[in-house]
Write a protein that holds these residues in place. Sequence first.
Motif, PDB file in Angstrom:
ATOM      1  N   GLY A   8      -8.586  -3.744   3.441  1.00 27.71           N
ATOM      2  CA  GLY A   8      -7.315  -3.277   2.671  1.00 27.71           C
ATOM      3  C   GLY A   8      -7.468  -1.638   2.497  1.00 27.71           C
ATOM      4  O   GLY A   8      -6.908  -1.157   1.747  1.00 27.71           O
ATOM      5  N   ALA A  10      -6.275   0.590   4.512  1.00 26.22           N
ATOM      6  CA  ALA A  10      -5.262   1.615   4.764  1.00 26.22           C
ATOM      7  C   ALA A  10      -4.312   1.660   3.873  1.00 26.22           C
ATOM      8  O   ALA A  10      -3.118   2.235   3.829  1.00 26.22           O
ATOM      9  CB  ALA A  10      -4.529   1.154   5.940  1.00 26.22           C
ATOM     10  N   GLY A  14      -7.737   2.317  -1.137  1.00 23.40           N
ATOM     11  CA  GLY A  14      -8.587   2.340  -0.019  1.00 23.40           C
ATOM     12  C   GLY A  14      -8.489   3.760   0.797  1.00 23.40           C
ATOM     13  O   GLY A  14      -9.425   4.143   1.382  1.00 23.40           O
ATOM     14  N   ASN A  33      -4.127  -5.333   7.358  1.00 20.21           N
ATOM     15  CA  ASN A  33      -2.921  -6.007   8.441  1.00 20.21           C
ATOM     16  C   ASN A  33      -1.597  -5.011   8.095  1.00 20.21           C
ATOM     17  O   ASN A  33      -0.725  -5.386   8.813  1.00 20.21           O
ATOM     18  CB  ASN A  33      -2.434  -7.301   7.857  1.00 20.21           C
ATOM     19  CG  ASN A  33      -1.982  -7.362   6.365  1.00 20.21           C
ATOM     20  OD1 ASN A  33      -1.752  -6.330   5.681  1.00 20.21           O
ATOM     21  ND2 ASN A  33      -1.383  -8.535   5.924  1.00 20.21           N
ATOM     22  N   LEU A  34      -1.810  -3.956   7.545  1.00 23.52           N
ATOM     23  CA  LEU A  34      -0.628  -2.803   7.486  1.00 23.52           C
ATOM     24  C   LEU A  34       0.441  -3.321   6.720  1.00 23.52           C
ATOM     25  O   LEU A  34       1.697  -2.820   6.943  1.00 23.52           O
ATOM     26  CB  LEU A  34      -0.260  -2.116   8.758  1.00 23.52           C
ATOM     27  CG  LEU A  34      -1.596  -1.685   9.580  1.00 23.52           C
ATOM     28  CD1 LEU A  34      -1.347  -0.788  10.787  1.00 23.52           C
ATOM     29  CD2 LEU A  34      -2.014  -0.440   8.651  1.00 23.52           C
ATOM     30  N   ALA A  61      -5.964  -6.551  11.096  1.00 23.60           N
ATOM     31  CA  ALA A  61      -6.317  -8.032  11.173  1.00 23.60           C
ATOM     32  C   ALA A  61      -5.738  -8.511   9.709  1.00 23.60           C
ATOM     33  O   ALA A  61      -5.800  -7.707   8.563  1.00 23.60           O
ATOM     34  CB  ALA A  61      -7.708  -8.250  11.261  1.00 23.60           C
ATOM     35  N   ASN A  91      -2.552  -8.658  -2.562  1.00 20.37           N
ATOM     36  CA  ASN A  91      -0.959  -8.603  -2.972  1.00 20.37           C
ATOM     37  C   ASN A  91      -0.799  -7.587  -3.997  1.00 20.37           C
ATOM     38  O   ASN A  91      -1.630  -7.483  -4.808  1.00 20.37           O
ATOM     39  CB  ASN A  91      -0.184  -9.626  -3.287  1.00 20.37           C
ATOM     40  CG  ASN A  91       0.884  -9.646  -3.778  1.00 20.37           C
ATOM     41  OD1 ASN A  91       1.742  -8.916  -3.566  1.00 20.37           O
ATOM     42  ND2 ASN A  91       1.208 -10.260  -5.039  1.00 20.37           N
ATOM     43  N   LYS A 161      -7.395 -13.099  -8.966  1.00 17.02           N
ATOM     44  CA  LYS A 161      -8.435 -12.122  -8.937  1.00 17.02           C
ATOM     45  C   LYS A 161      -9.496 -12.632  -9.847  1.00 17.02           C
ATOM     46  O   LYS A 161     -10.810 -12.541  -9.392  1.00 17.02           O
ATOM     47  CB  LYS A 161      -7.851 -10.740  -9.865  1.00 17.02           C
ATOM     48  CG  LYS A 161      -6.925  -9.753  -8.943  1.00 17.02           C
ATOM     49  CD  LYS A 161      -7.791  -8.899  -7.979  1.00 17.02           C
ATOM     50  CE  LYS A 161      -7.107  -8.054  -7.286  1.00 17.02           C
ATOM     51  NZ  LYS A 161      -7.529  -7.386  -6.120  1.00 17.02           N
ATOM     52  N   PRO A 185      -7.654  -0.160 -14.464  1.00 19.43           N
ATOM     53  CA  PRO A 185      -6.601  -0.453 -15.116  1.00 19.43           C
ATOM     54  C   PRO A 185      -5.255   0.120 -14.222  1.00 19.43           C
ATOM     55  O   PRO A 185      -5.273  -0.549 -13.091  1.00 19.43           O
ATOM     56  CB  PRO A 185      -6.695   0.839 -15.963  1.00 19.43           C
ATOM     57  CG  PRO A 185      -7.451   1.865 -15.152  1.00 19.43           C
ATOM     58  CD  PRO A 185      -8.184   0.918 -14.208  1.00 19.43           C
TER      59      PRO A 185
HETATM   60  N1  LIG Z   1      -3.169   0.447  -7.833  1.00 18.84           N
HETATM   61  C1  LIG Z   1      -3.440  -0.150  -8.899  1.00 18.84           C
HETATM   62  O1  LIG Z   1      -2.921   0.207 -10.285  1.00 18.84           O
HETATM   63  C2  LIG Z   1      -4.348  -1.231  -9.100  1.00 18.84           C
HETATM   64  C3  LIG Z   1      -4.750  -1.731 -10.240  1.00 18.84           C
HETATM   65  C4  LIG Z   1      -5.677  -2.938 -10.561  1.00 18.84           C
HETATM   66  C5  LIG Z   1      -6.403  -3.432  -9.215  1.00 18.84           C
HETATM   67  N2  LIG Z   1      -5.715  -2.914  -8.119  1.00 18.84           N
HETATM   68  C6  LIG Z   1      -6.365  -3.273  -6.930  1.00 18.84           C
HETATM   69  O2  LIG Z   1      -6.829  -2.345  -6.056  1.00 18.84           O
HETATM   70  C7  LIG Z   1      -6.900  -2.856  -4.776  1.00 18.84           C
HETATM   71  C8  LIG Z   1      -6.280  -1.794  -3.917  1.00 18.84           C
HETATM   72  O3  LIG Z   1      -4.781  -1.612  -4.423  1.00 18.84           O
HETATM   73  P1  LIG Z   1      -3.567  -0.618  -4.229  1.00 18.84           P
HETATM   74  O4  LIG Z   1      -3.149  -0.059  -4.981  1.00 18.84           O
HETATM   75  O5  LIG Z   1      -4.449   0.340  -3.016  1.00 18.84           O
HETATM   76  O6  LIG Z   1      -2.739  -1.249  -3.108  1.00 18.84           O
HETATM   77  P2  LIG Z   1      -2.010  -1.337  -1.834  1.00 18.84           P
HETATM   78  O7  LIG Z   1      -1.066  -2.435  -1.605  1.00 18.84           O
HETATM   79  O8  LIG Z   1      -1.839   0.175  -1.406  1.00 18.84           O
HETATM   80  O9  LIG Z   1      -3.383  -1.542  -0.929  1.00 18.84           O
HETATM   81  C9  LIG Z   1      -3.788  -3.048  -0.780  1.00 18.84           C
HETATM   82  C10 LIG Z   1      -3.669  -2.974   1.046  1.00 18.84           C
HETATM   83  O10 LIG Z   1      -4.343  -4.415   1.533  1.00 18.84           O
HETATM   84  C11 LIG Z   1      -3.634  -4.688   2.404  1.00 18.84           C
HETATM   85  N3  LIG Z   1      -3.509  -6.183   2.811  1.00 18.84           N
HETATM   86  C12 LIG Z   1      -2.863  -6.945   1.714  1.00 18.84           C
HETATM   87  N4  LIG Z   1      -2.974  -8.231   2.307  1.00 18.84           N
HETATM   88  C13 LIG Z   1      -3.958  -7.960   3.338  1.00 18.84           C
HETATM   89  C14 LIG Z   1      -4.285  -9.029   4.174  1.00 18.84           C
HETATM   90  N5  LIG Z   1      -4.038 -10.416   4.058  1.00 18.84           N
HETATM   91  N6  LIG Z   1      -5.025  -8.666   5.182  1.00 18.84           N
HETATM   92  C15 LIG Z   1      -5.222  -7.439   5.484  1.00 18.84           C
HETATM   93  N7  LIG Z   1      -5.062  -6.423   4.578  1.00 18.84           N
HETATM   94  C16 LIG Z   1      -4.203  -6.790   3.665  1.00 18.84           C
HETATM   95  C17 LIG Z   1      -2.271  -3.911   2.523  1.00 18.84           C
HETATM   96  O11 LIG Z   1      -1.740  -3.460   3.591  1.00 18.84           O
HETATM   97  C18 LIG Z   1      -2.733  -2.547   1.825  1.00 18.84           C
HETATM   98  O12 LIG Z   1      -3.065  -1.395   2.533  1.00 18.84           O
HETATM   99  C19 LIG Z   1      -6.152  -3.998  -4.680  1.00 18.84           C
HETATM  100  O13 LIG Z   1      -6.644  -5.186  -4.536  1.00 18.84           O
HETATM  101  C20 LIG Z   1      -5.379  -4.247  -5.831  1.00 18.84           C
HETATM  102  O14 LIG Z   1      -5.182  -5.649  -6.272  1.00 18.84           O
HETATM  103  C21 LIG Z   1      -4.804  -1.841  -8.014  1.00 18.84           C
END
Ligand SMILES: NC(=O)c1ccc[n+]([C@@H]2O[C@H](COP(=O)([O-])OP(=O)(O)OC[C@H]3O[C@@H](n4cnc5c(N)ncnc54)[C@H](O)[C@@H]3O)[C@@H](O)[C@H]2O)c1
Length: 327
Positions: A8, A10, A14, A33-34, A61, A91, A161, A185
């Motif tokens: 994840g 990208a 990440g 998987n973008l 992937a 998600n 989670k 958070p």
């Molecule tokens: N941003 C927040 O406030 C926040 C808060 C709590 C937890 N998180 C966790 O932090 C992580 C990153 O969050 P983010 O804000 O960068 O979200 P984001 O949606 O920008 O990043 C998640 C990435 O995972 C990829 N992805 C999703 N399903 C996939 C699959 N089946 N296979 C491959 N790639 C897949 C998406 O394409 C995306 O690039 C996540 O696990 C999210 O649950 C984020």
Amino acid sequence: MNISIIAGGAGFIGANLCERLLAEGRTVVVIDNLLRGSRDYLNRGLVASGATASQLIFIEADLAKRNSTEDAFAKANSFGIVDEVWHLAANSDIPAGVADADVDLKDTFLTTSEILRCMKTYKIGALYFASSSAIYGDLGDQPLHENIGPLLPISNYGAMKLASEALISAATESYLDCACLFRFPNVVGVPATHGVILDFIRKLNVDNNNLDVLGDGSQRKAYLHVSDLVEAMLLVRSHPEASKVFPINIGPVDEGVYVRWIAEQVVKRISPAAIIRFGLGNRGWVGDVPKFHYSTAKIQSLGWKPQLGSERAVLRAIDEIASQEGF
Ligand SMILES: NC(=O)c1ccc[n+]([C@@H]2O[C@H](COP(=O)([O-])OP(=O)(O)OC[C@H]3O[C@@H](n4cnc5c(N)ncnc54)[C@H](O)[C@@H]3O)[C@@H](O)[C@H]2O)c1
């Protein structure tokens, strides 16, 4: 050559982490998987880090699928020794997961079980997992410290989670050497892929006279800037206490800010004459936790302190996301 995999990688957090690991001199394999992520985010980070192009490898992937996850890990291991996995794939649309439980089952949970399976195959010992404050459910004013319970999430996202945390914990009894369960958070900054600030700015882009807010704006949440989050994770990773299974809250030291205040700040920056129209009730959607009292005593005891509190993190992110969106 030591290799980090970012699952994840990208996406929003990440891409920021990738830039930081590249700057450490590591080779980084991003698997994504973008769905929400973008290769552009990674390329920008590569330039900013000053790393060479060969330090960054991208594999597209679906990590919820066994064959594609196995292929991706086989490819990553062909480049050298992978010694750590950062699992950020999930998600990130909580309401979508409430409407259809398969969304979180697949992207939030199955990604975890497939990644663990491959870590066992390739004997990769260290896992850093992006968990969430959503695992705590709605505990009102109770201070949320890492060993509070029972944990009863109120969204499928939080449930998956928490289930992921449980699976990772079990894996540390057999094949994982260490697993940090980072409970985030609300994280803000760029490249924004989702979240309240991006949502408000995009709504004002469509209608610059009105801003509709989900809920009555009285939700109060803790916000952390992504730059602080990444530094916190790296500090915990280097800490000797972070062995075996290590759950840890990461967050600001304040009580957070109200959604009403965020709406006002976004309007001030994007369209000062717009009228803010609030919805009913103190929840933006089913599964929204209206307020929580996050305890960050554990991470503070490791010597970490954020540069920005909730208010300054949000204000900085509003500017950053406004620029991203062309304002
Ligand atoms: N941003 C927040 O406030 C926040 C808060 C709590 C937890 N998180 C966790 O932090 C992580 C990153 O969050 P983010 O804000 O960068 O979200 P984001 O949606 O920008 O990043 C998640 C990435 O995972 C990829 N992805 C999703 N399903 C996939 C699959 N089946 N296979 C491959 N790639 C897949 C998406 O394409 C995306 O690039 C996540 O696990 C999210 O649950 C984020």
